[in-house]
Design a protein around this motif. Sequence first.
Motif, PDB file in Angstrom:
ATOM      1  N   PRO A   4       0.832  -1.202   0.000  1.00  0.00           N
ATOM      2  CA  PRO A   4       0.000   0.000   0.000  1.00  0.00           C
ATOM      3  C   PRO A   4       0.867   1.253   0.000  1.00  0.00           C
ATOM      4  O   PRO A   4       1.945   1.270   0.599  1.00  0.00           O
ATOM      5  N   LEU A   5       0.407   2.293  -0.672  1.00  0.00           N
ATOM      6  CA  LEU A   5       1.145   3.557  -0.705  1.00  0.00           C
ATOM      7  C   LEU A   5       0.857   4.418   0.516  1.00  0.00           C
ATOM      8  O   LEU A   5       1.614   5.332   0.833  1.00  0.00           O
ATOM      9  N   ALA A   6      -0.257   4.133   1.204  1.00  0.00           N
ATOM     10  CA  ALA A   6      -0.628   4.903   2.394  1.00  0.00           C
ATOM     11  C   ALA A   6      -1.402   3.996   3.338  1.00  0.00           C
ATOM     12  O   ALA A   6      -1.958   2.973   2.929  1.00  0.00           O
ATOM     13  N   ARG A   7      -1.414   4.363   4.618  1.00  0.00           N
ATOM     14  CA  ARG A   7      -2.179   3.625   5.621  1.00  0.00           C
ATOM     15  C   ARG A   7      -2.929   4.607   6.509  1.00  0.00           C
ATOM     16  O   ARG A   7      -2.439   5.712   6.780  1.00  0.00           O
ATOM     17  N   SER A   8      -4.086   4.189   7.006  1.00  0.00           N
ATOM     18  CA  SER A   8      -4.858   4.992   7.954  1.00  0.00           C
ATOM     19  C   SER A   8      -4.300   4.765   9.355  1.00  0.00           C
ATOM     20  O   SER A   8      -4.195   3.619   9.804  1.00  0.00           O
ATOM     21  N   MET A   9      -3.951   5.868  10.023  1.00  0.00           N
ATOM     22  CA  MET A   9      -3.325   5.786  11.340  1.00  0.00           C
ATOM     23  C   MET A   9      -4.062   6.695  12.316  1.00  0.00           C
ATOM     24  O   MET A   9      -4.473   7.810  11.961  1.00  0.00           O
ATOM     25  N   PRO A  10      -4.239   6.230  13.574  1.00  0.00           N
ATOM     26  CA  PRO A  10      -4.955   7.042  14.558  1.00  0.00           C
ATOM     27  C   PRO A  10      -4.072   8.127  15.166  1.00  0.00           C
ATOM     28  O   PRO A  10      -2.850   8.008  15.215  1.00  0.00           O
ATOM     29  N   GLY A  11      -4.707   9.177  15.624  1.00  0.00           N
ATOM     30  CA  GLY A  11      -3.996  10.261  16.293  1.00  0.00           C
ATOM     31  C   GLY A  11      -4.967  11.102  17.095  1.00  0.00           C
ATOM     32  O   GLY A  11      -6.156  10.762  17.224  1.00  0.00           O
ATOM     33  N   LEU A  12      -4.462  12.183  17.630  1.00  0.00           N
ATOM     34  CA  LEU A  12      -5.275  13.095  18.422  1.00  0.00           C
ATOM     35  C   LEU A  12      -5.065  14.504  17.895  1.00  0.00           C
ATOM     36  O   LEU A  12      -3.949  15.012  17.879  1.00  0.00           O
ATOM     37  N   SER A  13      -6.112  15.151  17.419  1.00  0.00           N
ATOM     38  CA  SER A  13      -6.032  16.519  16.932  1.00  0.00           C
ATOM     39  C   SER A  13      -6.317  17.477  18.087  1.00  0.00           C
ATOM     40  O   SER A  13      -7.398  17.437  18.691  1.00  0.00           O
ATOM     41  N   VAL A  14      -5.339  18.302  18.413  1.00  0.00           N
ATOM     42  CA  VAL A  14      -5.460  19.267  19.507  1.00  0.00           C
ATOM     43  C   VAL A  14      -5.566  20.655  18.896  1.00  0.00           C
ATOM     44  O   VAL A  14      -4.627  21.124  18.227  1.00  0.00           O
ATOM     45  N   GLN A  15      -6.697  21.331  19.116  1.00  0.00           N
ATOM     46  CA  GLN A  15      -6.993  22.623  18.514  1.00  0.00           C
ATOM     47  C   GLN A  15      -7.377  23.631  19.589  1.00  0.00           C
ATOM     48  O   GLN A  15      -7.651  23.242  20.743  1.00  0.00           O
ATOM     49  N   PRO A  16      -7.409  24.935  19.268  1.00  0.00           N
ATOM     50  CA  PRO A  16      -7.768  25.936  20.269  1.00  0.00           C
ATOM     51  C   PRO A  16      -9.138  25.698  20.908  1.00  0.00           C
ATOM     52  O   PRO A  16      -9.357  26.051  22.076  1.00  0.00           O
ATOM     53  N   ASP A  17     -10.055  25.071  20.158  1.00  0.00           N
ATOM     54  CA  ASP A  17     -11.398  24.854  20.692  1.00  0.00           C
ATOM     55  C   ASP A  17     -11.594  23.457  21.280  1.00  0.00           C
ATOM     56  O   ASP A  17     -12.718  23.077  21.618  1.00  0.00           O
ATOM     57  N   GLY A  18     -10.516  22.692  21.409  1.00  0.00           N
ATOM     58  CA  GLY A  18     -10.647  21.374  22.015  1.00  0.00           C
ATOM     59  C   GLY A  18      -9.818  20.330  21.294  1.00  0.00           C
ATOM     60  O   GLY A  18      -8.954  20.646  20.471  1.00  0.00           O
TER      61      GLY A  18
END
Length: 273
Positions: A4-18
């Motif tokens: 595969p050329l790409a894989r789906s990976m989990p993460g945490l998006s931290v933004q000013p609103d949460g």
Amino acid sequence: MTRPLARSMPGLSVQPDGQRAIVRALPEEVPIALVFDGTTQAVMMATPGDIADFAHGFALSEGIVDDLSQIEDFEEADHGGGIEARMWLRTDRAEALKARRRVMAGPVGCGLCGIDSLDQALRPLPRIAAGSPLLSRADVAGATEALAGLQPLHAQTRATHAAGFLLPGQGIVAVREDVGRHNALDKLIGALARTGIDASAGAFVMTSRVSVELIQKSALAGCPVLIAVSAPTATALRLAEEAGITLAAFARGGGFDLYSHPDRISTGVSHVA
């Protein structure tokens, strides 16, 4: 085995609103060993697609061969931990390679890692003769935007470069993507050579800055014009001037900066002092 050329990976998006859990598509990169006559010439971290194009383009852009007829056989071998691109050279080219043997280890951002002398870093290049192709102002101004619409892996991951080949009046006719800009260009050079498209008839279009190795690869491929979305280094510009290459940079938003050998591009406007 097709990787595969790409894989789906989990993460945490931290933004000013949460913050929130996310899943992002991220590009793969694997070690690609470029093996000539049983000896590894280079190991590059690259996107695991278009390996044959990459191997043949690398052989051309590094001056290992002058023509694909000098490569007598090719095979791709996936070992799990990486991929070997194996090539067997015609006897005269094999002997020439032994005489200039070098080992390179190329991480993503580097196209010159592993060379064994300073002279190799700025090696003499063939000079491209003046003349065609003649590109219009619109050809150049719209090149990187057109390329952006032909990058499926970048659209998925936002983490890859692309190299495209632009023909006057026809637009971009070939594109290759990779995590490394120089790998993308090698893949494109290989694709053009393998399909019989003459690199001297058009322009390379890059989604990156222009560094020395991109000028070197363009010169060895015989491509007279390089168009890029970002800036050149001063050394790359000097090298383009010496090699007879037309360099257009900052090609975005409908405009571009034109540097060396401008006669191949018809701007349609008078120069402003």
